[in-house]
Motif scaffolding. Structure first.
Motif, PDB file in Angstrom:
ATOM      1  N   ARG A   1       0.439  -1.701   4.458  1.00  0.00           N
ATOM      2  CA  ARG A   1      -0.024  -0.329   4.260  1.00  0.00           C
ATOM      3  C   ARG A   1      -1.505  -0.353   3.941  1.00  0.00           C
ATOM      4  N   ASP A   2      -2.182   0.666   4.396  1.00  0.00           N
ATOM      5  CA  ASP A   2      -3.611   0.793   4.195  1.00  0.00           C
ATOM      6  C   ASP A   2      -3.886   1.075   2.727  1.00  0.00           C
ATOM      7  N   ASN A   3      -4.778   0.302   2.131  1.00  0.00           N
ATOM      8  CA  ASN A   3      -5.114   0.548   0.736  1.00  0.00           C
ATOM      9  C   ASN A   3      -6.048   1.741   0.581  1.00  0.00           C
ATOM     10  N   ASP A   4      -6.705   2.102   1.665  1.00  0.00           N
ATOM     11  CA  ASP A   4      -7.484   3.341   1.650  1.00  0.00           C
ATOM     12  C   ASP A   4      -6.593   4.460   2.144  1.00  0.00           C
ATOM     13  N   ASN A   5      -7.148   5.605   2.290  1.00  0.00           N
ATOM     14  CA  ASN A   5      -6.401   6.743   2.840  1.00  0.00           C
ATOM     15  C   ASN A   5      -5.122   6.992   2.055  1.00  0.00           C
ATOM     16  N   ALA A   6      -5.170   6.740   0.733  1.00  0.00           N
ATOM     17  CA  ALA A   6      -4.020   6.994  -0.139  1.00  0.00           C
ATOM     18  C   ALA A   6      -2.751   6.328   0.346  1.00  0.00           C
ATOM     19  N   LYS A   7      -2.906   5.201   1.043  1.00  0.00           N
ATOM     20  CA  LYS A   7      -1.748   4.426   1.503  1.00  0.00           C
ATOM     21  C   LYS A   7      -0.845   5.238   2.404  1.00  0.00           C
ATOM     22  N   ARG A   8      -1.419   6.136   3.204  1.00  0.00           N
ATOM     23  CA  ARG A   8      -0.587   6.940   4.095  1.00  0.00           C
ATOM     24  C   ARG A   8      -0.472   6.330   5.478  1.00  0.00           C
ATOM     25  N   THR A   9      -1.115   5.168   5.700  1.00  0.00           N
ATOM     26  CA  THR A   9      -1.033   4.515   6.991  1.00  0.00           C
ATOM     27  C   THR A   9      -0.329   3.174   6.857  1.00  0.00           C
ATOM     28  N   ALA A  10       0.611   2.952   7.747  1.00  0.00           N
ATOM     29  CA  ALA A  10       1.299   1.671   7.809  1.00  0.00           C
ATOM     30  C   ALA A  10       0.997   1.016   9.144  1.00  0.00           C
ATOM     31  N   TYR A  11       0.954  -0.305   9.111  1.00  0.00           N
ATOM     32  CA  TYR A  11       0.685  -1.069  10.317  1.00  0.00           C
ATOM     33  C   TYR A  11       1.836  -2.046  10.566  1.00  0.00           C
ATOM     34  N   LEU A  12       2.086  -2.297  11.826  1.00  0.00           N
ATOM     35  CA  LEU A  12       3.016  -3.353  12.188  1.00  0.00           C
ATOM     36  C   LEU A  12       2.278  -4.284  13.143  1.00  0.00           C
ATOM     37  N   GLN A  13       1.881  -5.433  12.635  1.00  0.00           N
ATOM     38  CA  GLN A  13       1.246  -6.444  13.453  1.00  0.00           C
ATOM     39  C   GLN A  13       2.337  -7.269  14.104  1.00  0.00           C
ATOM     40  N   MET A  14       2.369  -7.249  15.424  1.00  0.00           N
ATOM     41  CA  MET A  14       3.409  -7.946  16.165  1.00  0.00           C
ATOM     42  C   MET A  14       2.786  -9.091  16.944  1.00  0.00           C
ATOM     43  N   ASP A  15       3.134 -10.308  16.591  1.00  0.00           N
ATOM     44  CA  ASP A  15       2.615 -11.502  17.243  1.00  0.00           C
ATOM     45  C   ASP A  15       3.730 -12.236  17.960  1.00  0.00           C
ATOM     46  N   ASN A  16       3.324 -13.097  18.889  1.00  0.00           N
ATOM     47  CA  ASN A  16       4.294 -13.895  19.643  1.00  0.00           C
ATOM     48  C   ASN A  16       5.398 -12.999  20.207  1.00  0.00           C
ATOM     49  N   LEU A  17       4.997 -11.949  20.877  1.00  0.00           N
ATOM     50  CA  LEU A  17       5.968 -10.987  21.390  1.00  0.00           C
ATOM     51  C   LEU A  17       6.834 -11.609  22.469  1.00  0.00           C
ATOM     52  N   LYS A  18       8.093 -11.155  22.493  1.00  0.00           N
ATOM     53  CA  LYS A  18       9.076 -11.669  23.431  1.00  0.00           C
ATOM     54  C   LYS A  18       9.599 -10.540  24.309  1.00  0.00           C
ATOM     55  N   PHE A  19      10.242 -10.921  25.405  1.00  0.00           N
ATOM     56  CA  PHE A  19      10.761  -9.910  26.324  1.00  0.00           C
ATOM     57  C   PHE A  19      11.658  -8.896  25.600  1.00  0.00           C
ATOM     58  N   ASN A  20      12.508  -9.366  24.701  1.00  0.00           N
ATOM     59  CA  ASN A  20      13.443  -8.441  24.069  1.00  0.00           C
ATOM     60  C   ASN A  20      12.812  -7.637  22.940  1.00  0.00           C
ATOM     61  N   ASP A  21      11.517  -7.749  22.753  1.00  0.00           N
ATOM     62  CA  ASP A  21      10.812  -6.839  21.854  1.00  0.00           C
ATOM     63  C   ASP A  21      10.461  -5.541  22.559  1.00  0.00           C
ATOM     64  N   THR A  22      10.651  -5.505  23.852  1.00  0.00           N
ATOM     65  CA  THR A  22      10.382  -4.293  24.630  1.00  0.00           C
ATOM     66  C   THR A  22      11.240  -3.144  24.130  1.00  0.00           C
ATOM     67  N   GLY A  23      10.656  -1.962  24.091  1.00  0.00           N
ATOM     68  CA  GLY A  23      11.393  -0.783  23.673  1.00  0.00           C
ATOM     69  C   GLY A  23      10.467   0.219  23.013  1.00  0.00           C
ATOM     70  N   VAL A  24      11.067   1.228  22.448  1.00  0.00           N
ATOM     71  CA  VAL A  24      10.305   2.244  21.727  1.00  0.00           C
ATOM     72  C   VAL A  24      10.351   1.928  20.231  1.00  0.00           C
TER      73      VAL A  24
END
Length: 121
Positions: free
Chosen positions: A69-92
């Motif tokens: 979560r972002d420490n600025d912006n009153a912690k209203r933003t979340a991030y998902l860092q996705m590494d080493n992506l695989k075929f079955n990570d496909t989707g919404v």
């Protein structure tokens, strides 16, 4: 009125990386922020969640994805860092935010519109 804006989806080759972001507005009472993954014909599955600065990961995400979560912006933003992506990570990928309503009602979940991630060669 709580409003979520997601961004960061796209197409990537296997082994690549993407970073999703989700920004919530209209509230100061966020209890958790999370990401769910859905493929056609299946239910949404929890990928990662962060509550009280404590992350949780599904078995498939652990070791490859990082939620923060972002420490600025009153912690209203979340991030998902996705590494080493695989075929079955496909989707919404859907952002979901828990909002504290009251001691009687507890918290209520709000969902984003979803962002498409495609992993292909």
């Amino acid at each position: 009125q709580v409003h979520l804006v997601e961004s960061g989806g796209g197409s990537v080759q296997p082994g690549g990386s993407l970073r999703l972001s989700c920004t919530a507005s209209g509230t100061n009472f966020i209890t958790f922020m999370a990401w769910h993954h859905q493929v056609p014909g299946k239910e949404r599955q929890l990928v990662a969640r962060i509550r009280n600065n404590t992350p949780y990961y599904s078995d498939s995400a652990r070791g490859r994805f990082t939620i923060s979560r972002d420490n600025d912006n009153a912690k209203r933003t979340a991030y998902l860092q996705m590494d080493n992506l695989k075929f079955n990570d496909t989707g919404v990928y859907y952002c979901v935010v828990g909002i504290f309503i009251s001691n009687f009602e507890g918290e209520k979940d709000y969902w984003g519109q979803g962002t498409q991630v495609t992993v292909s060669s």
